[in-house]
Design an enzyme around this catalytic site. Structure first.
Site, PDB file in Angstrom:
ATOM      1  N   ASN A 113       4.443   5.160   9.168  1.00 46.89           N
ATOM      2  CA  ASN A 113       5.504   5.842   9.813  1.00 46.89           C
ATOM      3  C   ASN A 113       4.830   6.767  10.407  1.00 46.89           C
ATOM      4  O   ASN A 113       3.877   7.835   9.941  1.00 46.89           O
ATOM      5  CB  ASN A 113       5.788   6.592   8.579  1.00 46.89           C
ATOM      6  CG  ASN A 113       7.119   7.617   9.407  1.00 46.89           C
ATOM      7  OD1 ASN A 113       6.887   8.133   9.665  1.00 46.89           O
ATOM      8  ND2 ASN A 113       7.807   7.481   8.438  1.00 46.89           N
ATOM      9  N   PHE A 150      12.291  13.817  11.604  1.00 43.95           N
ATOM     10  CA  PHE A 150      12.936  12.315  11.405  1.00 43.95           C
ATOM     11  C   PHE A 150      13.460  11.703  10.338  1.00 43.95           C
ATOM     12  O   PHE A 150      14.372  13.130   9.484  1.00 43.95           O
ATOM     13  CB  PHE A 150      11.289  11.073  11.554  1.00 43.95           C
ATOM     14  CG  PHE A 150      10.490  11.595  10.358  1.00 43.95           C
ATOM     15  CD1 PHE A 150      10.122  12.577   9.849  1.00 43.95           C
ATOM     16  CD2 PHE A 150      10.515  10.535   9.571  1.00 43.95           C
ATOM     17  CE1 PHE A 150       8.735  12.813   8.931  1.00 43.95           C
ATOM     18  CE2 PHE A 150       9.438  10.563   7.897  1.00 43.95           C
ATOM     19  CZ  PHE A 150       8.717  12.070   8.090  1.00 43.95           C
ATOM     20  N   GLY A 151      13.300  10.637  10.222  1.00 38.51           N
ATOM     21  CA  GLY A 151      14.627  10.252   8.700  1.00 38.51           C
ATOM     22  C   GLY A 151      15.859  11.627   8.432  1.00 38.51           C
ATOM     23  O   GLY A 151      16.991  11.185   9.684  1.00 38.51           O
ATOM     24  N   TYR A 152      15.568  11.806   7.088  1.00 41.80           N
ATOM     25  CA  TYR A 152      17.271  12.760   6.891  1.00 41.80           C
ATOM     26  C   TYR A 152      17.072  13.777   6.938  1.00 41.80           C
ATOM     27  O   TYR A 152      18.293  15.180   7.336  1.00 41.80           O
ATOM     28  CB  TYR A 152      17.048  12.443   5.716  1.00 41.80           C
ATOM     29  CG  TYR A 152      17.835  10.955   5.385  1.00 41.80           C
ATOM     30  CD1 TYR A 152      18.915  10.949   4.537  1.00 41.80           C
ATOM     31  CD2 TYR A 152      16.383  10.276   4.380  1.00 41.80           C
ATOM     32  CE1 TYR A 152      19.044   9.010   4.644  1.00 41.80           C
ATOM     33  CE2 TYR A 152      16.318   9.012   3.472  1.00 41.80           C
ATOM     34  CZ  TYR A 152      18.446   8.338   4.108  1.00 41.80           C
ATOM     35  OH  TYR A 152      18.075   6.669   3.877  1.00 41.80           O
ATOM     36  N   ASP A 153      15.857  14.631   8.182  1.00 35.92           N
ATOM     37  CA  ASP A 153      15.674  15.895   8.925  1.00 35.92           C
ATOM     38  C   ASP A 153      17.250  16.431   9.307  1.00 35.92           C
ATOM     39  O   ASP A 153      17.348  17.634   9.129  1.00 35.92           O
ATOM     40  CB  ASP A 153      14.267  15.829   9.072  1.00 35.92           C
ATOM     41  CG  ASP A 153      13.204  15.763   8.845  1.00 35.92           C
ATOM     42  OD1 ASP A 153      13.420  16.407   7.625  1.00 35.92           O
ATOM     43  OD2 ASP A 153      12.186  15.926   9.753  1.00 35.92           O
ATOM     44  N   ASP A 181       4.602   8.010  -0.014  1.00 39.44           N
ATOM     45  CA  ASP A 181       5.693   7.887  -0.623  1.00 39.44           C
ATOM     46  C   ASP A 181       6.870   9.633  -0.795  1.00 39.44           C
ATOM     47  O   ASP A 181       6.489   9.695  -1.254  1.00 39.44           O
ATOM     48  CB  ASP A 181       5.862   6.586  -1.725  1.00 39.44           C
ATOM     49  CG  ASP A 181       7.017   5.951  -1.407  1.00 39.44           C
ATOM     50  OD1 ASP A 181       6.862   5.356  -0.322  1.00 39.44           O
ATOM     51  OD2 ASP A 181       7.618   5.770  -2.275  1.00 39.44           O
TER      52      ASP A 181
HETATM   53  P1  ITT Z   1       5.411   4.219   4.999  1.00 40.00           P
HETATM   54  O1  ITT Z   1       6.316   3.364   3.657  1.00 40.00           O
HETATM   55  O2  ITT Z   1       4.623   3.254   6.618  1.00 40.00           O
HETATM   56  O3  ITT Z   1       4.846   5.537   4.555  1.00 40.00           O
HETATM   57  P2  ITT Z   1       8.311   4.821   5.531  1.00 40.00           P
HETATM   58  O4  ITT Z   1       9.278   5.419   6.373  1.00 40.00           O
HETATM   59  O5  ITT Z   1       8.332   3.293   4.795  1.00 40.00           O
HETATM   60  O6  ITT Z   1       6.460   5.072   6.062  1.00 40.00           O
HETATM   61  P3  ITT Z   1       8.418   5.840   3.194  1.00 40.00           P
HETATM   62  O7  ITT Z   1       8.754   3.846   2.132  1.00 40.00           O
HETATM   63  O8  ITT Z   1       8.135   6.908   1.914  1.00 40.00           O
HETATM   64  O9  ITT Z   1       8.163   5.546   4.367  1.00 40.00           O
HETATM   65  O10 ITT Z   1      10.279   6.114   3.575  1.00 40.00           O
HETATM   66  C1  ITT Z   1      10.958   7.347   3.306  1.00 40.00           C
HETATM   67  C2  ITT Z   1      11.936   7.375   3.486  1.00 40.00           C
HETATM   68  O11 ITT Z   1      12.636   8.698   3.583  1.00 40.00           O
HETATM   69  C3  ITT Z   1      11.387   7.489   5.726  1.00 40.00           C
HETATM   70  O12 ITT Z   1      12.142   6.632   6.660  1.00 40.00           O
HETATM   71  C4  ITT Z   1      12.571   8.426   5.899  1.00 40.00           C
HETATM   72  O13 ITT Z   1      14.118   7.798   6.382  1.00 40.00           O
HETATM   73  C5  ITT Z   1      12.815  10.108   4.866  1.00 40.00           C
HETATM   74  N1  ITT Z   1      11.976  10.315   5.327  1.00 40.00           N
HETATM   75  C6  ITT Z   1      10.568  10.710   4.184  1.00 40.00           C
HETATM   76  N2  ITT Z   1      10.204  11.229   4.543  1.00 40.00           N
HETATM   77  C7  ITT Z   1      10.872  12.649   5.472  1.00 40.00           C
HETATM   78  C8  ITT Z   1      10.554  13.547   5.726  1.00 40.00           C
HETATM   79  O14 ITT Z   1      10.104  15.059   5.400  1.00 40.00           O
HETATM   80  N3  ITT Z   1      12.366  14.132   6.767  1.00 40.00           N
HETATM   81  C9  ITT Z   1      13.423  12.997   6.631  1.00 40.00           C
HETATM   82  N4  ITT Z   1      12.579  11.888   5.596  1.00 40.00           N
HETATM   83  C10 ITT Z   1      12.000  11.601   5.173  1.00 40.00           C
END
Ligand code: ITT
Length: 205
Positions: A11, A154-157, A71
């Site tokens: 990521n 990113f993600g849920y930010d 994670d």
């Molecule tokens: P790796 O396993 O390769 O590290 P990943 O994206 O699959 O990457 P995770 O399994 O930890 O990582 O998934 C966590 C998810 O949670 C990620 O895809 C985002 O949607 C969300 N997430 C994690 N950290 C975040 C953050 O700081 N802000 C917003 N969303 C986040």
């Protein structure tokens, strides 16, 4: 003395945040991009800690180098802890961040006030090949918005407003997010360990 560790993550957003946090320290992360043959790890653990250890162990074993994994997840008590450890795949196996956010906002439509509380958590795992493993966890509390806002992060930010703030994490700069985030809190705990180890000079630079 500089210590180099493999960041056991694909990521790029996490990597960017971690690298910014480590700027000026004695720790340097090397990206998995330098090791394209490294296979994907199946994240089927029931906790962030189990998944973080699985990811770091796989990389440390395959490359015979120390590995640091991350994670993370968003936990909503009103949804019995979902999206939780399955945060990356909440809306389906190959879903994107926007689909996850849509599904979350839909699930939250019935909730108001304190029922919209949520928290982010990050568990970092450090694994030395053939040696001990360590984990550190950081949390950030806040609430789920009714609509996405902001283009950073990113993600849920875009759907999360930290407690004591008026804007989402996606409306903050990287430095602002890093001052308060779950990831930076976990890394601050890890940094204390690295500092002690480097002081003891037990690590190779
Ligand atoms: P790796 O396993 O390769 O590290 P990943 O994206 O699959 O990457 P995770 O399994 O930890 O990582 O998934 C966590 C998810 O949670 C990620 O895809 C985002 O949607 C969300 N997430 C994690 N950290 C975040 C953050 O700081 N802000 C917003 N969303 C986040």
């Amino acid at each position: 003395m500089k210590l180099t560790i493999i960041a056991a993550t694909r990521n790029q957003h996490k990597l960017k945040e971690l690298n910014r946090l480590l700027k000026g320290t004695n720790l340097r992360l090397r990206s998995l991009d330098d090791f394209p043959a490294m296979p994907e790890v199946v994240e089927n653990g029931r906790t962030l800690e189990a998944n973080a250890l699985k990811k770091a162990r796989a990389v440390a074993k395959a490359l015979a180098l120390p590995a640091l994994s991350d994670d993370s997840g968003l936990f909503v008590p009103a949804l019995q802890g979902k999206p939780g450890v399955r945060s990356a795949r909440y809306a389906g196996p190959k879903c994107d961040y926007a689909a996850n956010n849509r599904k979350l906002l839909q699930a939250m439509r019935q909730f108001t006030g304190r029922q919209r509380r949520a928290y982010f958590a990050t568990t970092l795992a450090l694994v030395w090949p053939g040696k001990k493993s360590l984990t550190w966890t950081g949390r950030l509390s806040g609430k789920i918005t009714s609509a996405p806002a902001g283009g950073n992060g990113f993600g849920y930010d875009p759907v999360f407003i930290p407690t004591g703030h008026q804007v989402t994490l996606a409306q903050m700069s990287l430095n602002e997010k890093n001052k308060i985030s779950h990831r930076s809190r976990a890394l601050a705990k890890a940094a204390l360990y690295f500092k002690k180890q480097l002081e003891k000079k037990t690590l190779k630079g």
